[in-house]
Scaffold this motif. Sequence first.
Motif, mmCIF file in Angstrom:
data_model
loop_
_atom_site.group_PDB
_atom_site.id
_atom_site.type_symbol
_atom_site.label_atom_id
_atom_site.label_comp_id
_atom_site.label_asym_id
_atom_site.label_seq_id
_atom_site.Cartn_x
_atom_site.Cartn_y
_atom_site.Cartn_z
ATOM 1 N N ALA A 549 55.695 28.409 42.602
ATOM 2 C CA ALA A 549 54.903 28.508 41.522
ATOM 3 C C ALA A 549 53.307 27.824 42.548
ATOM 4 N N VAL A 550 53.747 26.782 43.146
ATOM 5 C CA VAL A 550 52.608 26.350 43.857
ATOM 6 C C VAL A 550 52.068 27.153 44.880
ATOM 7 N N VAL A 551 52.942 27.934 45.708
ATOM 8 C CA VAL A 551 52.716 28.932 46.631
ATOM 9 C C VAL A 551 51.656 30.025 45.846
ATOM 10 N N LEU A 552 52.142 30.602 44.703
ATOM 11 C CA LEU A 552 51.575 31.376 44.194
ATOM 12 C C LEU A 552 50.105 31.104 43.571
ATOM 13 N N GLU A 553 49.978 29.783 43.012
ATOM 14 C CA GLU A 553 48.574 29.346 42.821
ATOM 15 C C GLU A 553 47.803 29.251 44.008
ATOM 16 N N HIS A 554 48.259 28.662 45.052
ATOM 17 C CA HIS A 554 47.624 28.730 46.082
ATOM 18 C C HIS A 554 46.779 29.951 46.642
ATOM 19 N N ALA A 555 47.766 31.141 46.393
ATOM 20 C CA ALA A 555 47.435 32.521 46.764
ATOM 21 C C ALA A 555 46.192 32.773 45.972
ATOM 22 N N GLY A 556 46.405 32.551 44.793
ATOM 23 C CA GLY A 556 45.287 32.899 43.781
ATOM 24 C C GLY A 556 44.165 32.273 44.097
ATOM 25 N N ASP A 557 44.059 30.996 44.484
ATOM 26 C CA ASP A 557 42.878 30.235 44.754
ATOM 27 C C ASP A 557 41.980 31.002 45.963
ATOM 28 N N ILE A 558 43.078 31.295 47.063
ATOM 29 C CA ILE A 558 42.474 32.220 48.260
ATOM 30 C C ILE A 558 41.877 33.296 47.994
ATOM 31 N N TYR A 559 42.531 33.864 47.117
ATOM 32 C CA TYR A 559 41.939 35.532 46.972
ATOM 33 C C TYR A 559 40.657 35.253 45.947
ATOM 34 N N SER A 560 40.643 34.042 45.062
ATOM 35 C CA SER A 560 39.445 34.005 44.305
ATOM 36 C C SER A 560 38.210 33.833 45.173
ATOM 37 N N GLN A 561 38.493 32.901 46.068
ATOM 38 C CA GLN A 561 37.271 32.307 47.039
ATOM 39 C C GLN A 561 36.993 33.764 48.113
ATOM 40 N N CYS A 562 37.926 34.448 48.117
ATOM 41 C CA CYS A 562 37.414 35.813 48.785
ATOM 42 C C CYS A 562 36.807 36.915 48.151
ATOM 43 N N GLY A 563 36.629 36.624 46.851
ATOM 44 C CA GLY A 563 35.979 37.659 45.978
ATOM 45 C C GLY A 563 36.662 38.517 45.144
ATOM 46 N N GLN A 564 38.124 38.542 45.176
ATOM 47 C CA GLN A 564 39.247 39.254 44.551
ATOM 48 C C GLN A 564 39.524 38.728 43.454
ATOM 49 N N THR A 565 38.881 38.709 42.402
ATOM 50 C CA THR A 565 39.028 37.720 41.082
ATOM 51 C C THR A 565 40.270 38.636 40.614
ATOM 52 N N GLU A 566 40.545 39.898 40.456
ATOM 53 C CA GLU A 566 41.832 40.587 39.648
ATOM 54 C C GLU A 566 42.814 39.995 40.391
ATOM 55 N N GLN A 567 42.924 40.093 41.661
ATOM 56 C CA GLN A 567 44.302 39.834 42.262
ATOM 57 C C GLN A 567 44.402 38.302 41.956
ATOM 58 N N ALA A 568 43.465 37.477 42.120
ATOM 59 C CA ALA A 568 43.464 36.121 41.795
ATOM 60 C C ALA A 568 44.161 35.932 40.541
ATOM 61 N N VAL A 569 43.845 36.419 39.654
ATOM 62 C CA VAL A 569 44.048 36.062 38.023
ATOM 63 C C VAL A 569 45.608 36.599 38.142
ATOM 64 N N ARG A 570 45.789 37.635 38.504
ATOM 65 C CA ARG A 570 47.183 38.186 38.603
ATOM 66 C C ARG A 570 48.311 37.076 39.091
ATOM 67 N N LEU A 571 48.027 36.577 40.430
ATOM 68 C CA LEU A 571 48.769 35.618 41.218
ATOM 69 C C LEU A 571 48.757 34.189 40.193
ATOM 70 N N TRP A 572 47.630 34.008 39.607
ATOM 71 C CA TRP A 572 47.522 32.735 38.719
ATOM 72 C C TRP A 572 48.587 32.662 37.530
ATOM 73 N N LYS A 573 48.695 34.066 36.646
ATOM 74 C CA LYS A 573 49.437 34.210 35.933
ATOM 75 C C LYS A 573 50.942 34.273 36.313
#
Length: 599
Positions: A549-573
Amino acid sequence: MKRTASKIGRLAFMLMAWMLLPCTLVAGTQQQSKSADDGEKKKTDQRRVTYFYLEAERQKELGNNSAVADLLQHCLAIDPDNAAANYDLSMVYFNLRNDSLGLRRLKKAVEQDPNNPWYLQTLASIYLSKRQPDLAMPILEHMSKLQTKRTDILAQLFQLYKNDGRTQDAINTLDRIQTLQGNSARIATQKFALRIDQGDTLRAFDEMKTLCREFPYDASNLLILGDLYLSVDMPDSAKTYYAKVEHIDPRNTNLQAARLQYQLSIGDTVRYHEMRDSVILDDRNDLNLRVNSMSLVAREGLADSTYRHHTERMFAQLLAEEKPEMPFLQLYLAYRAYAYGESTEQLIPVMERILEVEPSDMATLQDLLRYYVTKNDIEHVGELCRKALIYHPSELTFHYFLALSLAQEKKMQETQNALETAIRQADEESRPDILGDIYALLGDVHHEFGNEKEAFAAYDSCLVYSPDNIGCLNNYAYYLSLKNEQLDKAEKMSYRTIKAEPTNKTYLDTYAWILFCQNDFTTARIYMDRVVDVNQADSILLQSDDISAVVLEHAGDIYSQCGQTEQAVRLWKLARQKDTDTKNTLLNRKIRKQKYLKK
């Protein structure tokens, strides 16, 4: 006139004598003076030589080789024929690894004092060390004449003659040793071998027979003679001497072995096998003989499957005892491993039986520990380590795996106690790698307790002993990144882990997260994509044991800061679905606000 002339002649002669007298007296005085001067000079020179030599000895004690060489050179400048100075100077050169000068001076000392045994011995030793036996032999021969009772010199000469093929000289030298020391089995057997080399079998056996006549009740000599007859295919003669040994010492261990060989030599294999089995099963016999004989039985069972049933039956009889001998248990373990290619799991009962008999057996303890660790059998790992530490309290491996088993059972305080005990047991002979593992695990425990200062100190200690401890480098780097401190140090440590294991997703996640903390979002995503493949279905990502879960959250944070919000939200969920901590309010806020939040 005659009388007057004669008087004048006498006066003239006296005058001439008187005139010559001062010159004669002066010449005599000068000769005596010169002789006195020479004597005084010799005494002075001798005093100077003595002074320089003694000073050289003093400097030698201080380890000043250069000063020693200078002082000895002064000695030789005054007295070039001083053997002691030449010898000591040669030793200085040898110590300085200048062998050519050392040898030159040593040979000079021998020339000046050719009967000095110490000089001769040193020169011979130098030649032998340089593998020049032809030069050493004449020196040792000279020494053997000077010191006729030195058997050590004769022993050296014997070996040199033997190596050089000078068989008769070798025999003559053994005769000299025998005269000094008396006859012995060693001398007689050496003479036997040399006579055989000469092709004189009759005299060879006479040497051994002489020994046996001198010591008629020495069973070992009689046994040697029997064995020698057997070695030249004379079994009847061998049997005669074996019978004599039996009369003197009927339970002689070597006699039993010899009789087994005798049965083989006459081709009676049936009797041979019967006698061998009897020797093995009789616990009154020598243990080494029994084990060696049983190893032959085991070897036959391995070589011939038709003989395997007999081998198994013999082992069963040996191991049926309440406390069988350890060598038989170890032999049985090796036999089963080779005979049947059994896995370690199938050999566990034999190992456990070994530990029942000898609970301190290190090899078996290590083998069992290796098996339990491989199987991740935490219960047995802890149990085995506790038992092992009773007998091997300073073995850090057992301390470490005991602590590791406790950590996996979440007994953190007991884990810390076990690790601190291990550190107290450590000494300068402890293996650095296992000591590094101990400190690494101690760092993890301290971090679990929230003791960050102690955790980082333990990690530093680990890297002193084991600089390439990948697990420590990863955890140390990750915990520094969580504090947002020393990120450059953390990045360097983490990079070493992915260089060592470029496909390890845990290490890749740590490195990606440190880059994220350094605001290098693009590079962070490149490494994170090697951990989380966003093109995979949600179900696959959720089922992957490598992606927490921590890895998925990290991935979401990185995608968010790269401007890919939709992918980030998916990974956070997906992280929320996989997270067992339902109170992760920060994660819920990220999903709700659809953006990265630090706090």
